[in-house]
Write a protein that holds these residues in place. Sequence first.
Motif, short mmCIF file in Angstrom:
data_model
loop_
_atom_site.label_atom_id
_atom_site.label_comp_id
_atom_site.label_asym_id
_atom_site.label_seq_id
_atom_site.Cartn_x
_atom_site.Cartn_y
_atom_site.Cartn_z
N ASN A 80 32.36 0.28 0.47
CA ASN A 80 32.06 1.58 1.06
C ASN A 80 30.54 1.68 1.24
N HIS A 81 30.11 2.07 2.43
CA HIS A 81 28.67 2.14 2.73
C HIS A 81 27.92 3.05 1.75
N LEU A 82 28.56 4.15 1.35
CA LEU A 82 27.91 5.09 0.43
C LEU A 82 27.75 4.47 -0.97
N GLY B 139 27.37 1.39 -1.37
CA GLY B 139 26.26 0.46 -1.14
C GLY B 139 24.91 1.14 -1.39
N HIS B 140 24.73 2.35 -0.81
CA HIS B 140 23.45 3.05 -1.01
C HIS B 140 23.19 3.31 -2.50
N ILE B 141 24.24 3.64 -3.25
CA ILE B 141 24.06 3.88 -4.69
C ILE B 141 23.66 2.57 -5.38
N VAL C 62 21.45 10.53 0.83
CA VAL C 62 20.92 11.40 1.88
C VAL C 62 20.35 10.55 3.01
N SER C 63 21.07 10.56 4.15
CA SER C 63 20.69 9.68 5.25
C SER C 63 20.93 10.39 6.57
N GLY C 64 20.96 9.61 7.66
CA GLY C 64 21.21 10.20 8.97
C GLY C 64 22.66 10.64 9.13
N THR D 174 16.67 2.50 3.47
CA THR D 174 17.42 2.54 4.74
C THR D 174 18.49 1.44 4.72
N ASP D 175 19.31 1.42 5.77
CA ASP D 175 20.46 0.51 5.75
C ASP D 175 20.06 -0.96 5.62
N ASN D 176 20.79 -1.67 4.78
CA ASN D 176 20.52 -3.09 4.53
C ASN D 176 21.80 -3.70 3.98
ZN ZN Z 1 23.20 4.38 5.40
#
Ligand code: ZN
Length: 405
Positions: A114-116, A118-120, A155-157, A372-374
Amino acid sequence: MPGSGLILGIESSCDETAAAVVERGARTVSSVVASQIATHARYGGVVPELASREHLRAIAPVVCAALAEARIGLGDLDAIAVTSGPGLAGALLVGITYAKALAFASRLPLIAVNHLEGHIHAVLLNERESDAAPEGRAGEDRADAHGDSALALVVSGGHTHLYLARPLGGAWSYTLAGRTVDDAAGEAFDKVAKLLGLGYPGGPWIDTLARFGNPRAVPFSFAQVKPKAHLGGKPPRTKAAATAPIAPLDPRLLFSFSGIKTAVLRHVERNGLRDEALRRMSAAPVHPRPPQTRDEALRLCSQQTLDLIASFQHAVVGDLMKKTFAAAESLGARRVLVTGGVAANRELRERFAQEASTRGLRMLFPTLALSTDNAAMIAAAAWPRFLQHMFAPSDLSAEPSLALR
Ligand code: ZN
Ligand code: KG4
């Protein structure tokens, strides 16, 4: 069981094509990001069809570059991880299809992330890297050894979500605590920048210019979101908000950023700042384009506009802070982490760090590159799943509104 401990991560959920190799969720071996900003900038936002086309162009070279930078081949990997949602359907499908083909051809397990999450894990990866034990232990699961649950603001776009993240028997579990009911905070930064004639993405422009204005010049405020308007348990029908129902959530932890965007627009109109914004939008007379450098932007901004920008940012950061720390307090979290593109914001980092220190909480941010996204964050999030043999089915598909649990 792990061999090399190396996972190849692939990310293509929005406007960045990324691939990375991460060892045991704890050490970034390589990370490559191909940004599509130049493609979308002229439209002032991401155009989904163009995003898919650009991912198709970039995916193979980006994956090859990540393997080359890591000096390894597919045979050295333990698994391949890919973002399966949330995000743009067509964009996600490019990464998923490519990852599936690679996994099939190299007989490697495929892990859906899950992308979220991933951010965590971008923050947890940083924490593990800085904790890493000497002599190559690569800090295995040491962040989890910090033990405590963490309150995470993603918190992103595309998102403004609060989660309680808990280490649970080697894996992580997530409970949604709050979220936006309309625009994401990053979306508000982008829309306000656009209406002020600044470039895309707007967040970095607002961040840069806010330093030159008075943050208290325009008193923006946020009313509490009325839960009544969202009863029924369905996710709100907006681009940013389609990932989970909000009815069960504490209304004090709901965000709404569509109002402040309208307030900025009204302020611009009432104070005659429209012509100035139009002049900025066509800073270059032959091929109209917004300002390209900080100094060019500053030359084209009145003090009144700089004050407006500073006040907007101050208000948004204040609202994010108020609700994040309220959630941490009510859920008893001792660690707070902020992640996603907006976590790159300088004022946000300063004020969150200060507030956390006043409250005696541990504050964590990803490095700017991991904000940012990676794909390093995707490979890192996949590691606990790999250990638990949580592999993706062969019919894995894109889930544009995938919720995080
Ligand atoms: Zn993102
Ligand atoms: O996480 P990300 O790269 O992509 C999404 O998943 O959306 O976040 C991109 C968002 C954009 O809205 C961008 O304007 C915002 O993050 N952003 C910032 C800053 N840098 C990027 N917002 C505020 N201040 C920044 N320095």
